[in-house]
Design an enzyme around this catalytic site. Structure first.
Site, PDB file in Angstrom:
ATOM      1  N   ASP A  66       0.848  -1.192   0.000  1.00 11.21           N
ATOM      2  CA  ASP A  66       0.000   0.000   0.000  1.00 11.21           C
ATOM      3  C   ASP A  66       0.885   1.244   0.000  1.00 11.21           C
ATOM      4  O   ASP A  66       2.013   1.219   0.498  1.00 11.21           O
ATOM      5  CB  ASP A  66      -0.919   0.029   1.227  1.00 11.21           C
ATOM      6  CG  ASP A  66      -1.809  -1.189   1.313  1.00 11.21           C
ATOM      7  OD1 ASP A  66      -2.588  -1.407   0.369  1.00 11.21           O
ATOM      8  OD2 ASP A  66      -1.718  -1.925   2.307  1.00 11.21           O
ATOM      9  N   ASP A  68       0.556   4.963   1.420  1.00 13.95           N
ATOM     10  CA  ASP A  68      -0.213   5.897   2.239  1.00 13.95           C
ATOM     11  C   ASP A  68       0.406   7.286   2.188  1.00 13.95           C
ATOM     12  O   ASP A  68       1.626   7.448   2.033  1.00 13.95           O
ATOM     13  CB  ASP A  68      -0.268   5.409   3.688  1.00 13.95           C
ATOM     14  CG  ASP A  68      -0.995   4.080   3.826  1.00 13.95           C
ATOM     15  OD1 ASP A  68      -1.794   3.743   2.933  1.00 13.95           O
ATOM     16  OD2 ASP A  68      -0.757   3.363   4.824  1.00 13.95           O
ATOM     17  N   ASP A 147       3.671   4.391  15.704  1.00 17.07           N
ATOM     18  CA  ASP A 147       4.052   3.297  16.595  1.00 17.07           C
ATOM     19  C   ASP A 147       5.550   3.004  16.602  1.00 17.07           C
ATOM     20  O   ASP A 147       6.217   3.138  17.623  1.00 17.07           O
ATOM     21  CB  ASP A 147       3.239   2.036  16.273  1.00 17.07           C
ATOM     22  CG  ASP A 147       3.233   1.692  14.784  1.00 17.07           C
ATOM     23  OD1 ASP A 147       4.006   2.304  14.009  1.00 17.07           O
ATOM     24  OD2 ASP A 147       2.454   0.801  14.391  1.00 17.07           O
TER      25      ASP A 147
END
Length: 449
Positions: A66, A68, A147
Site C-alpha cells: 500500500d 499511504d 508506533d
C-alpha cells in the site's frame, strides 16, 4: 547507554533530512496514483508526504503493498480536492482516494495529545487504551505519535528527501523494530501494537529491540479487551501475508499465542510428542508457499490448521467421557469454534467450511463404492483431502488412506474394485483419536455418514 538501549524522545523530535542521493528511493518505484495524490495536494497548497510502511519497504528494496499519504489538509479538505474520495473511520478519521481497485489512504497530521473529548477529539480510557485520536497537529507531532520508528519516515514530494524525526532511518538500516516513546505506555494505548510488532518482525526479518520486546509477555493479556473483529483482521494479516511460520514463532516467543489462540496454545502444550505443532507448522509452510507462488489460500483452511490442535484436544476429552465418536466430533467442532469467536470474530462463512474439513476426516477410512462416489462429489472434498495429506506431517497412520484417495480421484471404479478385492471396503470405525499423534479423530459409524 548503548544505541540499542536508546528510546526516541517524544518531547524533542529533531529533523534528520536524508537527501535523494543518500536514501535511493525513486518515484519510479511508487504507485502512479499515489504520485497523483501527492502532486495534487501540493498544487492545492498543502504539504504532502508518502509515509510509513511504503517508505520503509522502499528503503529495504521491497515493493510496498500500500502507498499511504500524510498531509496537513484535513479530511474534509482532502475530500473537497478529490471527487473520488470518501471519508471513513471514527477512531481515526481518514480520507480514501479511490482509483478503481487501488485506494490511496490519506491521513491528516495528528497531534500527540489534546483535551478535546468530542467526536473529533482524543479519548483515552483509564487503562491507557486510546479509543479516539482525531486531534490534528504538525508533522513533528504526527511522527512521534506513530508506533515504530521504522514507520515514521516521510518522503517529501517537494524535494524528494526523506524526513526522519525519531531515528527511523538508522533503525531501518539496522533492521531494528523500535517503539517510539515508553513501550509499556504505548502498548496500553493500543494492545494490538504487540501483534503488529510480531507481524512486522516476521514480515521484514527485523529484530525487535530489547526494550520494545520486554513488556510484551507481561502485557499480552491486555489483548483480551480488544475488539474480536479487530483481532480477526490482525490474525488474517499475521497468517495470510506470506510469513505465517515466522509470525507463529514470534507469537509463541512473546507469549501472544495463548491470548490470540488460547485453546490451540493449551493443546500444543499438552501434546508431548510435538506432532500437533509439527503438523500446524507444515500447514503454515504450505500457506506461505502457495502465497509465494501466487496461488489462493482459503481462510477456512487456514483456521482448520490453526485450530486443529484445539479440536483434537476437545475431541479426546469428550471421548474419554464416553461420548459416541460421531457426536463427540460434532460437539468438539462446535466447542472450539464458539470459544474462538469470543477472541477473534471468525465469520460463519469460514467457520462452517472449517468444521466440514474436520468432520470429513473420518470418512476417508470408509471406502465402499457408494461412499467413495459420494465423498468425491462433496463440495469440501478437495480441501478435506488436502488436509488429510497435511496430517501425514504428524503421523504415517493415514498413508494408506491418502494413497487410496489419490487413486480414487483418478479412477474411482478401479480404486473401489481394488479395495473390494482386498476386503477393506468397510473398516471398523475407530472410537478414539490416534494417540500416537493426537491427530486422528475416529471414523463415524455407517449411520452417521
Amino acid at each position: 547507554m548503548t544505541d540499542s538501549d536508546r528510546q526516541p524522545d517524544p518531547a524533542a523530535p529533531a529533523l534528520h533530512l536524508i537527501p535523494r542521493d543518500v536514501h535511493g528511493v525513486s518515484r519510479k518505484q511508487m504507485s502512479r496514483n499515489a504520485l497523483k495524490v501527492l502532486y495534487h495536494l501540493r498544487e492545492s497548497g498543502f504539504s504532502a508526504y508518502l509515509v510509513g510502511g511504503a517508505v520503509r519497504d522502499l528503503l529495504i528494496g521491497r515493493m510496498p503493498k500500500d502507498f499511504d499519504v500524510a498531509t496537513d489538509a484535513t479530511p474534509e479538505q482532502v475530500k473537497s480536492i478529490f471527487r473520488n474520495c470518501r471519508l471513513i473511520g471514527r477512531r481515526f478519521r481518514l480520507a480514501h482516494v479511490v482509483f478503481g481497485r487501488e485506494i490511496i489512504e490519506v491521513a491528516t497530521f495528528r497531534a500527540n495529545g489534546g483535551d478535546d473529548d468530542g467526536e473529533e477529539g482524543r479519548e483515552v480510557l483509564e487503562s491507557g487504551r486510546l479509543v479516539r485520536d482525531n486531534v490534528y497537529g504538525s508533522i513533528e507531532e504526527d511522527a512521534i505519535r506513530r508506533d515504530f520508528t521504522a514507520n515514521a519516515l516521510y518522503y517529501s514530494i517537494a524535494d524528494f528527501s526523506v524526513h526522519d524525526y525519531v531515528g527511523g532511518f538508522a533503525d531501518v538500516q539496522a533492521r531494528t523494530l523500535r517503539l517510539i516513546g515508553e513501550p509499556e505506555a504505548r502498548y496500553r494505548e493500543d494492545p494490538v501494537r504487540m501483534l503488529r510488532a510480531s507481524r512486522l518482525a516476521a514480515k521484514l526479518g527485523f529484530t525487535v529491540e530489547a526494550a520494545t520486546a520486554e513488556p510484551i509477555p507481561r502485557l499480552a493479556p491486555l489483548l483480551k479487551d480488544s475488539s474480536p473483529s479487530r483481532l480477526f483482521e490482525e490474525t488474517m494479516k499475521l497468517f495470510l501475508a506470506g510469513h505465517a511460520v515466522a509470525s507463529f514463532e514470534h507469537l509463541e516467543r512473546f507469549g501472544l499465542l495463548s491470548v490470540l489462540l488460547p485453546d490451540t496454545a493449551q493443546a500444543l502444550a499438552s501434546n508431548k510428542s510435538g506432532a500437533l505443532r509439527k503438523m500446524l507448522l507444515q500447514g503454515l509452510r504450505n500457506t506461505d508457499a502457495r502465497l509465494a507462488a501466487g496461488e489462493p489460500v482459503s481462510p477456512a483452511f487456514l483456521f482448520a490448521v490453526l485450530l486443529w490442535p484445539a479440536y483434537c484436544h476437545a475431541l479426546a476429552q469428550l471421548q474419554a467421557q464416553g461420548v459416541h465418536a460421531a457426536e463427540a466430533q460434532r460437539r468438539a467442532a462446535d466447542r472450539v469454534t464458539l470459544r474462538q469467536v469470543t477472541r477473534t470474530a471468525l465469520p460463519r462463512r469460514f467457520s462452517l467450511p472449517m468444521q466440514e474439513i474436520w468432520l470429513l476426516q473420518p470418512r476417508f477410512a470408509l471406502r465402499q463404492r457408494k461412499r467413495v462416489h459420494r465423498m468425491l462429489s462433496h463440495p469440501r472434498f478437495r480441501a478435506a483431502f488436502d488436509f488429510l495429506e497435511l496430517r501425514l506431517a504428524a503421523s504415517n497412520a493415514h498413508a494408506n488412506d491418502v494413497a487410496f484417495w489419490r487413486q480414487a480421484q483418478k479412477d474411482p471404479e478401479a480404486a473401489s474394485a481394488t479395495e473390494a478385492q482386498s476386503g477393506r471396503c468397510a473398516p471398523k470405525a475407530s472410537s478414539s483419536p490416534d494417540r500416537s499423534d493426537a491427530s486422528a479423530p475416529g471414523a463415524p459409524s455407517d449411520g452417521d455418514s
